[in-house]
Design a protein around this motif. Structure first.
Motif, short mmCIF file in Angstrom:
data_model
loop_
_atom_site.label_atom_id
_atom_site.label_comp_id
_atom_site.label_asym_id
_atom_site.label_seq_id
_atom_site.Cartn_x
_atom_site.Cartn_y
_atom_site.Cartn_z
N ASP A 1 -4.96 6.68 0.68
CA ASP A 1 -4.81 5.39 0.01
C ASP A 1 -4.44 5.55 -1.46
O ASP A 1 -4.81 6.54 -2.11
CB ASP A 1 -6.10 4.57 0.10
N ILE A 2 -3.74 4.54 -1.96
CA ILE A 2 -3.49 4.38 -3.39
C ILE A 2 -4.15 3.07 -3.77
O ILE A 2 -3.69 2.00 -3.34
CB ILE A 2 -1.99 4.31 -3.72
N ASP A 3 -5.21 3.12 -4.54
CA ASP A 3 -5.95 1.90 -4.89
C ASP A 3 -6.23 1.05 -3.64
O ASP A 3 -5.95 -0.14 -3.61
CB ASP A 3 -5.20 1.07 -5.93
N ASN A 4 -6.74 1.69 -2.60
CA ASN A 4 -7.15 1.03 -1.36
C ASN A 4 -6.01 0.44 -0.54
O ASN A 4 -6.22 -0.46 0.26
CB ASN A 4 -8.21 -0.05 -1.64
N ASP A 5 -4.79 0.94 -0.73
CA ASP A 5 -3.66 0.51 0.08
C ASP A 5 -2.85 1.75 0.46
O ASP A 5 -2.96 2.79 -0.17
CB ASP A 5 -2.78 -0.48 -0.69
N THR A 6 -1.99 1.63 1.47
CA THR A 6 -1.23 2.79 1.94
C THR A 6 -0.06 3.13 1.02
O THR A 6 0.36 4.28 0.95
CB THR A 6 -0.69 2.57 3.36
N ASP A 7 0.47 2.11 0.34
CA ASP A 7 1.56 2.34 -0.61
C ASP A 7 1.62 1.19 -1.61
O ASP A 7 0.94 0.18 -1.43
CB ASP A 7 2.91 2.52 0.10
N ILE A 8 2.39 1.40 -2.64
CA ILE A 8 2.62 0.33 -3.61
C ILE A 8 4.13 0.24 -3.85
O ILE A 8 4.84 1.23 -3.78
CB ILE A 8 1.87 0.55 -4.95
N THR A 9 4.59 -0.98 -4.11
CA THR A 9 6.00 -1.21 -4.39
C THR A 9 6.13 -1.75 -5.80
O THR A 9 5.44 -2.69 -6.19
CB THR A 9 6.61 -2.21 -3.39
N ILE A 10 7.04 -1.13 -6.56
CA ILE A 10 7.30 -1.58 -7.92
C ILE A 10 8.70 -2.19 -7.92
O ILE A 10 9.67 -1.53 -7.56
CB ILE A 10 7.21 -0.42 -8.93
N VAL A 11 8.79 -3.46 -8.29
CA VAL A 11 10.06 -4.18 -8.30
C VAL A 11 10.69 -4.02 -9.68
O VAL A 11 10.15 -4.48 -10.69
CB VAL A 11 9.85 -5.67 -7.94
N PHE A 12 11.84 -3.36 -9.70
CA PHE A 12 12.51 -3.03 -10.96
C PHE A 12 12.81 -4.27 -11.80
O PHE A 12 12.58 -4.28 -13.00
CB PHE A 12 13.81 -2.26 -10.68
N LEU A 13 13.29 -5.33 -11.18
CA LEU A 13 13.66 -6.54 -11.91
C LEU A 13 12.50 -7.09 -12.72
O LEU A 13 12.67 -7.57 -13.84
CB LEU A 13 14.18 -7.60 -10.94
#
Length: 98
Positions: free
Chosen positions: A64-76
């Protein structure tokens, strides 16, 4: 000072394709891609992800990453100014965003 610079230079990856980390790294993402974290990290392993262009997914690779499987960073939403630091801790067997 020079040894610190060499360590950073040796651990720096600039990429436009998906990348899997292998230890402490600085990853500069120059396109939409996925950064997959090391599946066997050492305690206190640190990965810095610079989002220079494109949406970036950081995948925990089974942890986990902060209790989630992944994180998405939106460039915009970031206008290219984001650096995300994640660190692994053996105590929780997971990655944490700093």
């Amino acid at each position: 000072f020079l040894s610190a610079f060499s360590a950073v230079k040796d651990n720096l990856v600039s990429t436009i394709v998906n990348h899997t980390t292998a230890g402490d790294e600085i990853v500069i993402c120059n396109a939409a891609l996925t950064v997959t974290l090391n599946d066997e990290p050492k305690d206190r392993e640190l990965v810095k992800v610079k989002i220079a262009n494109g949406d970036v997914v950081i995948n925990g690779n089974g942890k986990d990453i902060d209790n989630d499987t992944d994180i998405t960073i939106v460039f915009l939403n970031l206008q290219g100014l984001a650096v995300i630091d994640v660190i692994y801790t053996i105590e929780t067997d997971s990655w944490w965003v700093l």
